[in-house]
Design a protein around this motif. Structure first.
Motif, mmCIF file in Angstrom:
data_model
loop_
_atom_site.group_PDB
_atom_site.id
_atom_site.type_symbol
_atom_site.label_atom_id
_atom_site.label_comp_id
_atom_site.label_asym_id
_atom_site.label_seq_id
_atom_site.Cartn_x
_atom_site.Cartn_y
_atom_site.Cartn_z
ATOM 1 N N ARG A 62 -9.387 -20.855 7.317
ATOM 2 C CA ARG A 62 -8.816 -20.214 5.156
ATOM 3 C C ARG A 62 -7.174 -20.454 5.731
ATOM 4 O O ARG A 62 -6.623 -21.523 4.737
ATOM 5 C CB ARG A 62 -9.487 -19.043 4.944
ATOM 6 C CG ARG A 62 -10.283 -18.993 4.656
ATOM 7 C CD ARG A 62 -11.306 -17.797 4.726
ATOM 8 N NE ARG A 62 -12.627 -17.873 4.828
ATOM 9 C CZ ARG A 62 -14.046 -18.353 5.529
ATOM 10 N NH1 ARG A 62 -13.573 -18.518 6.703
ATOM 11 N NH2 ARG A 62 -14.829 -18.307 5.602
ATOM 12 N N LEU A 114 -7.046 -27.473 -2.259
ATOM 13 C CA LEU A 114 -7.930 -26.144 -1.991
ATOM 14 C C LEU A 114 -9.203 -26.201 -3.158
ATOM 15 O O LEU A 114 -9.754 -24.986 -2.510
ATOM 16 C CB LEU A 114 -6.701 -24.567 -3.202
ATOM 17 C CG LEU A 114 -5.118 -25.022 -2.250
ATOM 18 C CD1 LEU A 114 -4.651 -23.671 -3.167
ATOM 19 C CD2 LEU A 114 -5.674 -24.357 -0.892
ATOM 20 N N ARG A 115 -9.100 -26.792 -4.234
ATOM 21 C CA ARG A 115 -10.447 -26.297 -4.768
ATOM 22 C C ARG A 115 -11.962 -27.185 -5.167
ATOM 23 O O ARG A 115 -12.313 -26.461 -4.213
ATOM 24 C CB ARG A 115 -10.000 -27.331 -6.665
ATOM 25 C CG ARG A 115 -9.102 -27.048 -7.515
ATOM 26 C CD ARG A 115 -9.022 -27.566 -8.318
ATOM 27 N NE ARG A 115 -9.006 -29.002 -8.859
ATOM 28 C CZ ARG A 115 -7.453 -29.765 -8.757
ATOM 29 N NH1 ARG A 115 -6.482 -28.876 -8.678
ATOM 30 N NH2 ARG A 115 -6.947 -30.905 -8.366
ATOM 31 N N ALA A 141 -11.182 -26.659 -0.790
ATOM 32 C CA ALA A 141 -11.869 -26.350 -0.028
ATOM 33 C C ALA A 141 -12.793 -24.972 -0.544
ATOM 34 O O ALA A 141 -13.771 -24.369 -0.214
ATOM 35 C CB ALA A 141 -11.402 -25.481 -0.025
ATOM 36 N N ARG A 142 -12.959 -24.587 -1.786
ATOM 37 C CA ARG A 142 -12.838 -23.346 -2.584
ATOM 38 C C ARG A 142 -14.402 -24.150 -2.632
ATOM 39 O O ARG A 142 -15.638 -22.968 -2.588
ATOM 40 C CB ARG A 142 -12.631 -23.196 -3.317
ATOM 41 C CG ARG A 142 -10.972 -21.913 -3.216
ATOM 42 C CD ARG A 142 -10.734 -21.043 -4.238
ATOM 43 N NE ARG A 142 -10.584 -22.544 -5.420
ATOM 44 C CZ ARG A 142 -9.287 -22.455 -5.747
ATOM 45 N NH1 ARG A 142 -8.384 -22.273 -5.126
ATOM 46 N NH2 ARG A 142 -8.863 -22.605 -6.615
ATOM 47 N N ARG A 143 -15.042 -25.128 -2.984
ATOM 48 C CA ARG A 143 -16.380 -25.699 -3.816
ATOM 49 C C ARG A 143 -17.063 -25.471 -2.852
ATOM 50 O O ARG A 143 -18.133 -25.311 -2.767
ATOM 51 C CB ARG A 143 -16.105 -26.589 -4.695
ATOM 52 C CG ARG A 143 -17.201 -27.270 -5.402
ATOM 53 C CD ARG A 143 -16.748 -28.462 -5.970
ATOM 54 N NE ARG A 143 -16.897 -30.046 -5.129
ATOM 55 C CZ ARG A 143 -16.209 -30.865 -4.871
ATOM 56 N NH1 ARG A 143 -16.345 -31.154 -6.926
ATOM 57 N NH2 ARG A 143 -16.571 -31.431 -4.767
ATOM 58 N N SER A 194 -16.457 -26.072 1.054
ATOM 59 C CA SER A 194 -16.755 -25.128 2.122
ATOM 60 C C SER A 194 -17.766 -24.310 2.629
ATOM 61 O O SER A 194 -19.134 -24.458 3.491
ATOM 62 C CB SER A 194 -15.393 -24.318 2.582
ATOM 63 O OG SER A 194 -16.248 -23.058 1.639
ATOM 64 N N TRP A 235 -13.687 -25.506 5.181
ATOM 65 C CA TRP A 235 -12.590 -24.781 4.240
ATOM 66 C C TRP A 235 -12.118 -26.121 4.832
ATOM 67 O O TRP A 235 -11.559 -26.617 4.246
ATOM 68 C CB TRP A 235 -11.841 -23.930 5.224
ATOM 69 C CG TRP A 235 -13.129 -22.717 4.479
ATOM 70 C CD1 TRP A 235 -14.208 -22.005 4.778
ATOM 71 C CD2 TRP A 235 -12.905 -22.186 3.058
ATOM 72 N NE1 TRP A 235 -14.534 -21.128 3.916
ATOM 73 C CE2 TRP A 235 -13.777 -21.311 3.038
ATOM 74 C CE3 TRP A 235 -11.686 -22.059 1.979
ATOM 75 C CZ2 TRP A 235 -13.369 -19.929 1.772
ATOM 76 C CZ3 TRP A 235 -10.622 -21.745 1.081
ATOM 77 C CH2 TRP A 235 -12.684 -20.525 0.669
ATOM 78 N N ALA A 242 -11.084 -29.199 2.618
ATOM 79 C CA ALA A 242 -9.596 -29.224 1.975
ATOM 80 C C ALA A 242 -8.925 -30.694 2.300
ATOM 81 O O ALA A 242 -8.093 -31.271 1.368
ATOM 82 C CB ALA A 242 -8.667 -28.149 2.808
#
Length: 322
Positions: A214, A236-237, A239-241, A243, A253, A257
């Motif tokens: 992360r 970041l968006r 990676a959050r969605r 991963s 992650w 990203a």
């Protein structure tokens, strides 16, 4: 001392890597670790003779004994360095052997060069050295995606994670991390032979890489600020969605990203030992990638290394002042 050693270790490994002359004489610490793990596998892994529960217990005990051995070797060395004037320089030199900034970048760059120079068989051969998937039938876009995915994942496993444990726990910390990571790469598989014996290695590697993976995604987003056309927020968006779709709790992650930062489409189906796995996609961007896109990913990787070095220097200054 370990934070300043971490700064110097990053510089040493990024500039010089692991010297070929040293490798020819002494090999490499990870090779030594691999030898020990291989002997344990050969001696104690008997999947046809033991139950799953017994195999899992034996694997866990072997892993624990291996990590204890690494600590027994590295703790006295670390204490010796701490007692020497300027011992942190020696600690940095040894710790640099557990980092892979230079070797990772060079290996991925060789794939891009092979794609440009042709024939495609040369690029398939180059990428086969850095990925575990089948490469014989890959086209240009698939080779490019494979190289970029490996770059993203190993930015975490080969650089950020070992540095993280060096800063926190010194030379023993980085050595134990590399021991865990090496064990996972050798026996942490879901094949019949390693499903039980490698269970502990795979689980412990997941735990060890939870925070570094992360952090790597965050570093990719920060590094993207210095890449023309890159989208830090997209890193970041994505990676959050995306991963959470990855089979690994950590590898998605940095991969997602990087895809979000550069507008790439990564992931998707790939073959391992003839078996095609329909893996999830990372990012919504272009999937028809080429050598130029590998170069762009490498530029982002180098900026990530710059950010990482700057952050480590800042940590060292804070620790020194406090």
């Amino acid at each position: 001392m370990s934070v300043w050693a971490a700064v110097l270790a990053l510089i040493i490994e990024r500039v010089w890597g692991y010297p070929d002359r040293v490798y020819r004489i002494l090999s490499h610490p990870v090779v030594w670790m691999g030898w020990v793990i291989g002997k344990g596998d050969e001696t104690f892994n008997k999947p046809d003779e033991t139950s799953f529960e017994t195999g899992r217990l034996v694997g866990a005990v072997c892993l624990g004994a291996f990590l204890a051995l690494v600590l027994v070797v590295t703790q006295p060395v670390a204490r010796l360095f701490s007692a020497l004037p300027g011992g942190w320089v020696f600690e940095a030199a040894v710790a640099s052997s557990f980092l892979a900034q230079k070797s990772l970048g060079e290996a991925v760059a060789r794939v891009a060069a092979a794609l440009r120079e042709g024939p495609i068989e040369a690029a398939r051969e180059a990428v086969s050295h850095i990925v575990g998937r089948d490469t014989a039938g890959l086209d240009e876009a698939e080779i490019s995606r494979a190289a970029i995915e490996t770059l993203a994942e190993n930015a975490s496993d080969g650089v950020v994670a070992p540095l993280f444990y060096l800063v926190l726990f010194g030379l023993p910390g980085i050595a134990v991390y590399k021991a865990i990571n090496t064990a996972d790469s050798m026996i942490g598989h879901t094949s019949d032979r390693y499903r039980a014996f490698g269970w502990a290695a795979a689980k412990l590697d997941d735990v060890a890489n939870f925070i570094p993976a992360r952090l790597t995604a965050l570093l990719i987003a920060l590094a993207a600020r210095w890449i023309p056309g890159a989208v830090p927020g997209g890193a970041l968006r994505t990676a959050r969605r995306d991963s959470i779709r990855h089979a690994s709790p950590n590898a998605g992650w940095p991969e997602a990203a990087l895809a979000g930062a550069l507008g790439f489409g990564l992931g998707g189906p790939r073959a391992y030992k003839g078996e095609v796995l329909d893996l999830p996609a990372m990012g919504d961007g272009r999937r028809e990638l080429d050598a130029d896109d590998i170069d762009r990913a490498l530029t982002l990787y180098r900026r990530l290394l710059d950010v990482l070095l700057g952050a480590t220097v800042a940590c060292a200054v804070v620790v020194w002042v406090v």
